[in-house]
Scaffold this motif. Structure first.
Motif, short mmCIF file in Angstrom:
data_model
loop_
_atom_site.label_atom_id
_atom_site.label_comp_id
_atom_site.label_asym_id
_atom_site.label_seq_id
_atom_site.Cartn_x
_atom_site.Cartn_y
_atom_site.Cartn_z
N GLU A 180 0.86 -1.18 0.00
CA GLU A 180 0.00 0.00 0.00
C GLU A 180 0.89 1.22 0.00
O GLU A 180 1.71 1.41 0.90
CB GLU A 180 -0.91 0.01 1.22
N SER A 182 0.31 4.34 0.59
CA SER A 182 0.17 5.23 1.75
C SER A 182 0.87 4.65 2.97
O SER A 182 1.48 5.38 3.76
CB SER A 182 -1.32 5.45 2.06
N LYS A 183 0.81 3.32 3.13
CA LYS A 183 1.46 2.68 4.27
C LYS A 183 2.98 2.78 4.15
O LYS A 183 3.68 3.05 5.13
CB LYS A 183 1.03 1.21 4.35
N LEU A 185 4.71 5.07 2.48
CA LEU A 185 5.13 6.46 2.67
C LEU A 185 5.01 6.88 4.13
O LEU A 185 5.86 7.63 4.64
CB LEU A 185 4.30 7.38 1.78
N LYS A 186 3.98 6.40 4.81
CA LYS A 186 3.84 6.70 6.23
C LYS A 186 4.99 6.08 7.01
O LYS A 186 5.54 6.70 7.93
CB LYS A 186 2.50 6.17 6.75
N GLN A 189 8.04 8.21 6.54
CA GLN A 189 7.88 9.64 6.79
C GLN A 189 9.17 10.23 7.35
O GLN A 189 9.80 9.67 8.25
CB GLN A 189 6.73 9.88 7.77
N THR A 213 3.19 6.13 -6.66
CA THR A 213 2.35 7.17 -7.26
C THR A 213 1.15 6.59 -7.99
O THR A 213 0.30 7.36 -8.47
CB THR A 213 3.17 7.99 -8.26
N GLU A 248 4.09 15.40 1.04
CA GLU A 248 3.13 15.13 2.11
C GLU A 248 3.77 14.42 3.30
O GLU A 248 3.45 14.71 4.46
CB GLU A 248 1.97 14.29 1.57
N THR A 249 4.68 13.49 3.03
CA THR A 249 5.30 12.74 4.12
C THR A 249 6.78 13.07 4.29
O THR A 249 7.46 12.45 5.11
CB THR A 249 5.16 11.22 3.88
#
Length: 460
Positions: A180, A182-183, A185-186, A189, A213, A248-249
């Motif tokens: 994922e 988002s996971k 990139l989180k 971070q 992306t 963002e991150t």
């Protein structure tokens, strides 16, 4: 009568006192024997790394007569699992010695959980099988034009079969989470992920950018290559790498082109046809300069180590700052370099505690009936024609495996699982190679390098 009575009573009191003393001694001796035969073997059964348990063991060694059953129970359980029935709990511990402690995670004592600190065996993500997955690919081969070179986008290069896209890797006996963006990139971070290596490293980098992306152009993903000296030099076909920043991150993902991982410098800086010193015992200067800025580093090398490449590049092997004629076999020079770079990197890690490092094993080639320049082909289009499962525990790249053994550098082992996917190469659909020459080294994207990144995420 009075005298006889008191004489008899005195004898009874004396006998009682003797019995009491003997009983006390036997209890004391029993305590010492029980503790000596039951607790101390447990030090061999259980792995107890906590400072609290170390303190208990130390105290028991110096003052065994003050060590109690309650101490042991306190040491091997947490606050919620301590039971009031200390006697029964203590007596129940001994049978655990016959358990298979390598796989033991917890046990039960009188209905309460006894938590044991057991060293877990690392998951071998390289052992498993390919399974069909209609949810693949993870991004579009048509749409990822910003990050994916056209020469590797097989959907744009006249290939018509794409069944190779619809498989995912499933390791045995361990879970590999679905990727994922988002996971990832989180997780990354405020961090920098760097890939350094040859064109297969570049494929992994482009795959990762497409995965993060979704293949879409994003205004919040900015080119910051200049911060790492990654700019196109005058007359060069491309820069030595790329770096992108996810606003963002605050995550940076970069790639640096270094086919041998070692330092290469011109012997005559002003000579247009100068030879280059290839320092087998020194890492590329890029690592020296920017290592402190990285949080995750993935290295790879392998396919440029041949006599033809060295001759074309005018590279002369050096060790200790001087020309070296020891390595008549290029493979020996490659192996020496891999061990040298891994050793150097391992020595740097105490200075960079935030850094997680990986050495990626070699990506397999699939040329049949010749090599890239002698008619070699890879025309198979049937997925998993050579099998779908990897059963071995050892890596198919013993050099990389041996180099990282005993170090803090981890192995990103992708060789055997990639060996099963000969249908996933660019093959005759290359737009870079002349007609009649097939590319059985690089992979179509989306494709196998996506799996390498999934395994990287799992190991992080």
């Amino acid at each position: 009568m009075k005298t006889s009575f008191y004489g008899s009573r005195g004898k009874q009191l004396s006998l009682t006192l003797v019995v009491l003393i003997c009983t006390t001694f036997l209890i004391w001796a029993w305590e010492k024997t029980l503790l000596g035969t039951t607790f101390f073997p447990l030090q061999n059964w259980f792995v107890m790394p906590s400072s609290e348990i170390a303190h208990v063991v130390s105290s028991a060694s110096s003052k065994p007569d003050t060590f109690t059953k309650e101490d042991l129970l306190y040491a091997v359980t947490d606050e919620e699992t301590r039971t009031e029935n200390m006697e029964q709990a203590f007596n129940a511990v001994a049978p655990l010695g016959s358990a298979n402690i390598s796989s033991l995670q917890s046990s039960k004592i009188n209905g309460n959980s006894l938590t044991l600190s057991v060293e877990k065996k690392a998951c071998n993500y390289a052992k498993g099988k390919w399974v069909e997955d209609n949810g693949r690919p993870l991004y579009s081969g048509f749409g990822c034009k910003k990050w994916l070179s056209k020469m590797w986008a097989c959907r744009l290069n006249k290939r018509t079969d794409f069944s190779y896209e619809n498989f995912r890797w499933k390791p045995d006996n361990c879970e590999m989470p679905d990727f994922e963006a988002s996971k990832f990139l989180k997780r990354m971070q405020d961090k920098t992920v760097a890939l350094v290596g040859d064109s297969l490293g570049r494929q992994q980098f482009q795959s990762l950018m497409c995965m993060l992306t979704g293949g879409k152009e994003r205004p919040d993903v900015m080119d910051i290559g200049r911060e790492y000296g990654l700019v196109k030099a005058p007359g060069a076909k491309r820069p030595d790498g790329w770096a992108y920043w996810f606003q963002e991150t605050n995550t940076t993902v970069l790639y640096y082109w270094s086919v041998c991982l070692c330092d290469v410098e011109p012997l005559n800086i002003t000579g247009p046809n100068t030879e280059y010193a290839m320092h087998l015992d020194r890492p590329t200067a890029f690592l020296h300069r920017y290592l402190h800025m990285f949080d995750v580093l993935v290295l790879n090398t392998g396919h440029h180590w041949n006599r033809w490449k060295l001759t074309q590049n005018r590279w002369v092997m050096h060790v200790g700052g001087v020309p070296n004629m020891k390595f008549t076999d290029i493979a020996d020079a490659k192996n020496f370099t891999i061990y040298s770079i891994v050793k150097w990197l391992d020595l740097q890690l105490p200075k960079h505690p935030q850094l997680r490092t990986f050495f990626r094993t070699i990506s397999p080639r699939h040329y049949l009936n010749g090599d890239w320049n002698s008619g070699g082909t890879c025309n198979n289009t049937t997925p998993l024609a050579g099998g779908k499962e990897v059963l071995q525990d050892k890596s198919s790249d013993p050099v990389a495996e041996g180099a990282v053994n005993g170090t803090s550098v981890k192995l990103l082992d992708i060789t055997a699982l990639s060996q099963l996917r000969d249908e996933s190469h660019i093959s005759q659909y290359s737009i870079e190679f002349p007609p009649g020459i097939q590319d059985c080294l690089h992979w179509c994207l989306p494709g196998i390098p996506d799996t390498w990144n999934e395994i990287l995420l799992a190991q992080l």
